[in-house]
Write a protein that holds these residues in place. Sequence first.
Motif, PDB file in Angstrom:
ATOM      1  N   MET A 108     -24.357 -19.032  41.763  1.00  0.00           N
ATOM      2  CA  MET A 108     -23.150 -18.580  42.409  1.00  0.00           C
ATOM      3  C   MET A 108     -22.036 -19.566  42.121  1.00  0.00           C
ATOM      4  O   MET A 108     -22.256 -20.764  42.092  1.00  0.00           O
ATOM      5  N   SER A 109     -20.859 -19.063  41.904  1.00  0.00           N
ATOM      6  CA  SER A 109     -19.725 -19.940  41.623  1.00  0.00           C
ATOM      7  C   SER A 109     -18.579 -19.616  42.572  1.00  0.00           C
ATOM      8  O   SER A 109     -18.462 -18.499  43.078  1.00  0.00           O
ATOM      9  N   ILE A 110     -17.763 -20.620  42.825  1.00  0.00           N
ATOM     10  CA  ILE A 110     -16.580 -20.449  43.651  1.00  0.00           C
ATOM     11  C   ILE A 110     -15.385 -21.035  42.915  1.00  0.00           C
ATOM     12  O   ILE A 110     -15.536 -21.893  42.053  1.00  0.00           O
ATOM     13  N   TRP A 111     -14.202 -20.531  43.228  1.00  0.00           N
ATOM     14  CA  TRP A 111     -12.952 -21.062  42.695  1.00  0.00           C
ATOM     15  C   TRP A 111     -12.238 -21.778  43.833  1.00  0.00           C
ATOM     16  O   TRP A 111     -12.141 -21.251  44.939  1.00  0.00           O
ATOM     17  N   VAL A 164     -10.024 -20.933  48.692  1.00  0.00           N
ATOM     18  CA  VAL A 164     -11.411 -20.923  48.238  1.00  0.00           C
ATOM     19  C   VAL A 164     -11.801 -19.463  48.012  1.00  0.00           C
ATOM     20  O   VAL A 164     -11.746 -18.653  48.944  1.00  0.00           O
ATOM     21  N   SER A 209     -14.790 -16.965  46.912  1.00  0.00           N
ATOM     22  CA  SER A 209     -16.244 -16.877  46.764  1.00  0.00           C
ATOM     23  C   SER A 209     -16.647 -15.413  46.624  1.00  0.00           C
ATOM     24  O   SER A 209     -15.896 -14.513  47.000  1.00  0.00           O
ATOM     25  N   LYS A 210     -17.829 -15.202  46.085  1.00  0.00           N
ATOM     26  CA  LYS A 210     -18.324 -13.839  45.883  1.00  0.00           C
ATOM     27  C   LYS A 210     -18.848 -13.287  47.199  1.00  0.00           C
ATOM     28  O   LYS A 210     -19.574 -13.950  47.918  1.00  0.00           O
ATOM     29  N   GLU A 211     -18.458 -12.060  47.495  1.00  0.00           N
ATOM     30  CA  GLU A 211     -18.843 -11.392  48.735  1.00  0.00           C
ATOM     31  C   GLU A 211     -19.501 -10.075  48.345  1.00  0.00           C
ATOM     32  O   GLU A 211     -18.831  -9.115  48.027  1.00  0.00           O
ATOM     33  N   PHE A 251     -14.796 -10.135  46.023  1.00  0.00           N
ATOM     34  CA  PHE A 251     -14.543 -11.555  46.168  1.00  0.00           C
ATOM     35  C   PHE A 251     -13.725 -11.764  47.439  1.00  0.00           C
ATOM     36  O   PHE A 251     -12.852 -10.962  47.761  1.00  0.00           O
ATOM     37  N   LYS A 260     -13.290 -24.339  38.982  1.00  0.00           N
ATOM     38  CA  LYS A 260     -14.458 -23.482  39.179  1.00  0.00           C
ATOM     39  C   LYS A 260     -15.678 -24.364  39.384  1.00  0.00           C
ATOM     40  O   LYS A 260     -16.007 -25.189  38.540  1.00  0.00           O
ATOM     41  N   LYS A 261     -16.362 -24.195  40.523  1.00  0.00           N
ATOM     42  CA  LYS A 261     -17.562 -24.960  40.833  1.00  0.00           C
ATOM     43  C   LYS A 261     -18.741 -24.014  40.881  1.00  0.00           C
ATOM     44  O   LYS A 261     -18.654 -22.914  41.430  1.00  0.00           O
ATOM     45  N   LEU A 266     -22.398 -23.342  42.308  1.00  0.00           N
ATOM     46  CA  LEU A 266     -23.307 -23.725  43.370  1.00  0.00           C
ATOM     47  C   LEU A 266     -24.686 -23.122  43.103  1.00  0.00           C
ATOM     48  O   LEU A 266     -24.806 -22.068  42.541  1.00  0.00           O
TER      49      LEU A 266
END
Length: 87
Positions: free
Chosen positions: A1-4, A24, A26-28, A33, A83-84, A86
Motif C-alpha cells: 500500500m502506498s500513500i502520498w 495525506v 491514501s487508498k480507500e 482514494f 510517495k511512501k 507502506l
Amino acid sequence: MSIWIGKIKGHNADGEYIGTYRAVISKEGHFLFKMTLYFDGITNSNSKPYKKVEFISSNVAVLKRKFRMSLPTKEKEKIVWIKKILN
C-alpha cells in the motif's frame, strides 16, 4: 500500500510564516482514494482554517488539484509531494 504526502508552507498577508498545510492521500477500498487535510500552526492563537477535512475521489490527480485549490493563501507556491510505500 502506498500513500502520498503533500506539504506547503503557509504565510499570512504580511509574509510571516504561520504554519504548514499538509495533505495525506491514501487508498480507500479498491477504486477510491481519501485525502485528509491538516494544518500545523506555530501558535494556538492563530485561527486554523481546518484541522481535519476529508475528500474522496477515484483519481489522485483530482485530489492533488483539490488540495491546491483549498488553500486559503493567495500565493500559490509549489507543493512537494512524496510517495511512501507502506507494508
